[in-house]
Design an enzyme around this catalytic site. Sequence first.
Site, PDB file in Angstrom:
ATOM      1  N   ASP A   1      25.813 -16.868 -21.637  1.00 30.77           N
ATOM      2  CA  ASP A   1      25.660 -15.539 -22.154  1.00 30.77           C
ATOM      3  C   ASP A   1      26.720 -15.302 -23.102  1.00 30.77           C
ATOM      4  OD1 ASP A   1      28.482 -15.142 -20.919  1.00 30.77           O
ATOM      5  OD2 ASP A   1      27.608 -14.001 -19.133  1.00 30.77           O
TER       6      ASP A   1
ATOM      7  N   ASP B   1      18.976 -14.769 -13.790  1.00 27.90           N
ATOM      8  CA  ASP B   1      20.067 -15.351 -13.225  1.00 27.90           C
ATOM      9  C   ASP B   1      20.879 -14.256 -12.513  1.00 27.90           C
ATOM     10  OD1 ASP B   1      22.886 -14.047 -14.777  1.00 27.90           O
ATOM     11  OD2 ASP B   1      21.023 -13.693 -16.009  1.00 27.90           O
TER      12      ASP B   1
END
Length: 381
Positions: free
Chosen positions: A92, A267
């Site tokens: 991320d 996720d």
Amino acid sequence: MATFPFQIKATEGAARTGTLTTPRGEIRTPAFMPVGTAGTVKALYMDQVKSAGADIILGNTYHLMLRPGAERVKRLGGLHSFAHWDGPMLTDSGGFQVWSLAQLRKMDANGVTFQSHIDGSTHRLTPARSIEIQADLLGADISMQLDECTNFPCTHKEAERSLTLSLDWGQRSLDAFGDRDSQTLFGIIQGSNFADLREQSAKGVVAQGFGGIALGGLAVGEGHEQMCATIDMTVPHLPNHLPRYVMGVGKPIDLVESVARGIDMFDCVLPTRSGRHGQAWTWAGPVNVKNAQFAEDLSPLDEGVDCPASSDYSRAYYHHLFKAGEYLGPMLLSWHNTAFFQSLMAEIRLSILEGRFEALRSELAVRWAATKSSPKAEPEA
């Protein structure tokens, strides 16, 4: 920039299954990515993560840049080598964690300055710095653009300002990413729960030319029904040939309903976080192994999950481990939960291939309706 080959093998309604092919291996979609926040999927060995069925894991830019430091990870061979994971890895951008710092950050047009939650030290994150950390220092196969996440709820004006900034940062992220043969970059759609802004953001992100598209601004307290509505208002503006990723989601029911709406990747920290607190996710719904009813229950957690932690240990043993405060309890339960989530995704993929996804969706909705895995069993956040 590489755009990894994405092949859709079968569809049923909006649901689809296929493969995203990276230099480090294939990702079977729909895919659930275990979260390796600090270079580890908490309480698990990487071979357990792989044996559970995971094709890809997620690394966290914010936490790794603070400790041990992205430059140090690079000197130690990159995150794959450091964490002993040889498969694909997505990182991320750090934007979500910085957003969550609230009073410890200061945003401007070029990036964000924030204070570390560890020691209070000051750091600067820009689109270019985020890309440097993810692609160059950590060595991610899939990097994410830096974006600004909005609070929920927020006003239309706030959401519009945020998506405009995120589009600008998306282009800056692309410029910093440049031409790479073996790595790709995903863009992120914002716009809160406003249909016109989601359309505006989606069209802007698609036009910028990313290798994949993520739906941001979810899993921030909007609840299951609003999450589904936001996906519904966004997916029609997305191309079919790129993978679609909903970030930070979620419960099993969230995964099933998102797949039904055409999402390919997910996720969430839920499998291991639940595992550390005594909650097992099963085909019959969630089970709190600390409850007294399991003190003498010799049945396994879930024989329908192909994992030793699911079938080889009794619920009574799990109850004992958590009551005694033994480390083994969270370790085994995190392993089981990780395997269950992968088992769920495998069954979803197979059901789409065999043309029975809607039947599976209906069956699971009925099965989970009376449990806390159903969104109707709890108030919306």
